[in-house]
Design a protein around this motif. Structure first.
Motif, PDB file in Angstrom:
ATOM      1  N   ARG A 122       0.813  -1.063   0.118  1.00 42.84           N
ATOM      2  CA  ARG A 122      -0.085   0.190   0.113  1.00 42.84           C
ATOM      3  C   ARG A 122       0.734   1.263  -0.112  1.00 42.84           C
ATOM      4  O   ARG A 122       0.872   2.048   0.990  1.00 42.84           O
ATOM      5  CB  ARG A 122      -0.985   0.015   1.159  1.00 42.84           C
ATOM      6  N   ARG A 373     -12.302  -6.420   6.736  1.00 39.93           N
ATOM      7  CA  ARG A 373     -13.343  -7.184   5.971  1.00 39.93           C
ATOM      8  C   ARG A 373     -13.001  -8.574   6.154  1.00 39.93           C
ATOM      9  O   ARG A 373     -13.779  -9.512   6.312  1.00 39.93           O
ATOM     10  CB  ARG A 373     -13.318  -7.085   4.291  1.00 39.93           C
ATOM     11  N   ARG A 399     -13.765  -0.777  12.909  1.00 37.21           N
ATOM     12  CA  ARG A 399     -13.649   0.234  12.150  1.00 37.21           C
ATOM     13  C   ARG A 399     -14.638   0.640  11.066  1.00 37.21           C
ATOM     14  O   ARG A 399     -14.670   1.826  10.506  1.00 37.21           O
ATOM     15  CB  ARG A 399     -12.225  -0.005  11.371  1.00 37.21           C
TER      16      ARG A 399
HETATM   17  C1  LIG Z   1      -9.221  -1.857   3.836  1.00 41.13           C
HETATM   18  C2  LIG Z   1     -10.018  -0.831   4.303  1.00 41.13           C
HETATM   19  O1  LIG Z   1      -9.794   0.151   5.124  1.00 41.13           O
HETATM   20  P1  LIG Z   1      -8.222   0.963   4.840  1.00 41.13           P
HETATM   21  O2  LIG Z   1      -8.253   1.331   3.439  1.00 41.13           O
HETATM   22  O3  LIG Z   1      -8.502   2.225   5.752  1.00 41.13           O
HETATM   23  O4  LIG Z   1      -7.256  -0.050   5.359  1.00 41.13           O
HETATM   24  C3  LIG Z   1     -11.416  -1.232   4.253  1.00 41.13           C
HETATM   25  O5  LIG Z   1     -12.287  -0.385   4.263  1.00 41.13           O
HETATM   26  O6  LIG Z   1     -11.907  -2.683   3.737  1.00 41.13           O
END
Ligand SMILES: C=C(OP(=O)(O)O)C(=O)O
Ligand SMILES: CC(=O)N[C@H]1[C@@H](OP(=O)(O)OP(=O)(O)OC[C@H]2O[C@@H](n3ccc(=O)[nH]c3=O)[C@H](O)[C@@H]2O)O[C@H](CO)[C@@H](O)[C@@H]1O
Length: 425
Positions: A122, A373, A399
């Motif tokens: 990322r 997820r 979250r």
């Molecule tokens: C991966 C997620 O959030 P983030 O991009 O903040 O890690 C998500 O919403 O599934």
């Protein structure tokens, strides 16, 4: 820390209301930095991530006030800082999107590199390239991005994204709305959250066109005003509960949704033998026959969302035969597979492909939530399993899923939250 205890076997039935989208709400919150007038967000989900983003905005000088009826009032009239420290950025991705608006409004900013689910490397190179194309001067030092604009502020530029990125597309939009002249963004992400952000920015007086298509054009304006904007319904929450209904052989009506935002999932569910009836702001999902295996691969919108891959994998463990699930967006997004195996799933992961062989007779087990997820895929497995499943580290779930136990319980699930007294070694 809390844990979730699920006694499986109950069919989900009834109405289940969907909240506003986390991934849209967070970027809309960042838009409050672009104006000295109030931005009022309706249909706001109350989540750990939105609270956390609120703390960051408050640190920057935005007044953040939760009002009744899922309304969030943000007032950036007294913006006082361009510094976003590591402690307030590290938990998720979207916090990084304050960089562009801070730069546009203040001419300089220092923002920590972001965190987020540990589902891959990322990087943020595409975000930074877009800001540089608008004239920003950027330096990386000790985990922070130091950015400033040349005299006169950001200027319009042409950005061709080498790959599709939701966060970078949104970030570029958030900066370009106040840049001098026209910005053209090519190979943009087309997720509904992008259009939601563009429409909100336009309601604030921005000139954004083409959002939802690969090319977005932004004519910079000198200033933006306040606005009132309803957050788009959460298509990932919608899809998650649709899959949960299918997994439990249930019959659920999801309300406050935009059914057209989940076409890839509806098609996969229908191939699996699930009945999906789309209505106006509602979708009904039910299953009374056996599940058939379906191969999927994740792809940028309108493809099958990576944020529903884990949940769909759980469903496929129950299907009669083998299915192949290919993850093409993130390189480390199968962490739920070994946890699902604890409940008896048969999943063979090779690189970016998982072969799921069903039907598994899932039995409750203790499991660990590894990311947002993935956590909810374990909830679905627990609902479909015989006996008791205990899910630890559910702060991941908090979250992104508003009132999860309450919503599921109202549809007949046996789910409770309790304090986790066991210490992690
Ligand atoms: C991966 C997620 O959030 P983030 O991009 O903040 O890690 C998500 O919403 O599934
Ligand atoms: C808060 C939020 O909205 N999160 C969502 C957003 O994450 P996020 O915006 O982080 O995801 P991106 O669309 O940017 O990522 C797509 C791919 O591009 C890569 N990449 C991205 C940026 C960059 O500068 N360089 C780069 O290489 C990523 O590593 C990934 O492989 O979209 C993802 C893909 O739909 C979802 O899973 C996340 O839930």
């Amino acid at each position: 820390m809390d844990r979730l205890v699920i006694r499986g076997g109950a069919r989900l039935t009834g109405d289940l209301p969907i909240s506003g989208a986390k991934n849209s709400a967070l970027k809309l919150m960042a838009a409050s930095l672009l104006t000295d007038e109030p931005l009022v967000l309706e249909n706001m989900p109350r989540l750990a991530d939105t609270r956390f983003m609120g703390h960051l905005l408050a640190r920057l000088g935005v007044s953040v006030e939760e009002r009744s009826g899922s309304v969030l009032h943000l007032d950036g009239g007294r913006l006082s800082s361009g510094f976003a420290p590591y402690e307030l950025v590290r938990k998720m991705r979207a916090t990084f999107n304050v960089l562009g608006p801070l730069l546009a409004r203040r001419g300089e900013a220092k923002v920590s590199l972001p965190g987020g689910c540990a589902i891959g490397a990322r990087p943020v190179d595409l975000h930074l390239q877009a800001l540089e194309a608008m004239g920003a001067e950027i330096e990386l030092s000790e985990g922070y991005v130091l950015a400033k604009t040349p005299r006169g502020g950001l200027a319009g530029g042409h950005v061709v994204f080498p790959m599709v990125s939701v966060g970078a597309t949104e970030h570029a939009m958030l900066a370009a709305v106040l840049a001098r002249g026209e910005t053209v963004l090519d190979n943009c992400a087309r997720e509904p959250e992008i259009a939601d952000l563009a429409e909100c920015l336009n309601a604030m007086g921005a000139k954004v066109s083409g959002a939802g298509s690969p090319t977005i054009r932004i004519e910079g304006v000198e200033r933006l005003s306040g606005a009132t904007w309803p957050v788009v319904p959460d298509r990932i929450e919608t899809g998650t509960y649709a899959i949960a209904a299918a997994a439990t052989g249930g019959d659920v009506r999801l309300t406050n949704v935009r059914p057209e935002h989940n076409e890839a999932l509806w098609s996969a569910l229908e191939h699996a033998g699930v009945k999906v009836v789309e209505g106006d702001g509602v979708v009904e999902v039910s299953r009374d026959g056996p599940l058939k295996p379906v191969d999927i691969h994740t792809a940028p919108y309108p493809g099958f969302p990576t944020d529903l891959q884990a949940q769909f994998m759980t469903l496929m463990t129950l299907a009669d035969g083998a299915s192949v699930i290919r993850e093409t967006i993130f390189e480390n997004r199968f962490m739920h597979a070994p946890e699902l195996a604890r409940l008896g799933a048969n999943i063979d992961v090779r690189g970016n492909e998982a072969v799921v062989r069903g039907p598994a007779r899932l039995k409750g087990a203790p499991v660990m939530a590894t990311d947002l997820r993935a956590s909810v895929s374990l909830v679905i497995a627990g609902l479909a399993a015989e006996g008791e499943t205990v899910i630890r580290r559910i702060y991941h779930l908090d979250r992104g899923f508003e009132r999860l136990e309450e919503k599921l319980s109202a549809c007949g699930a046996n789910v409770r939250r309790e304090k986790d007294t066991e210490q992690d070694a």
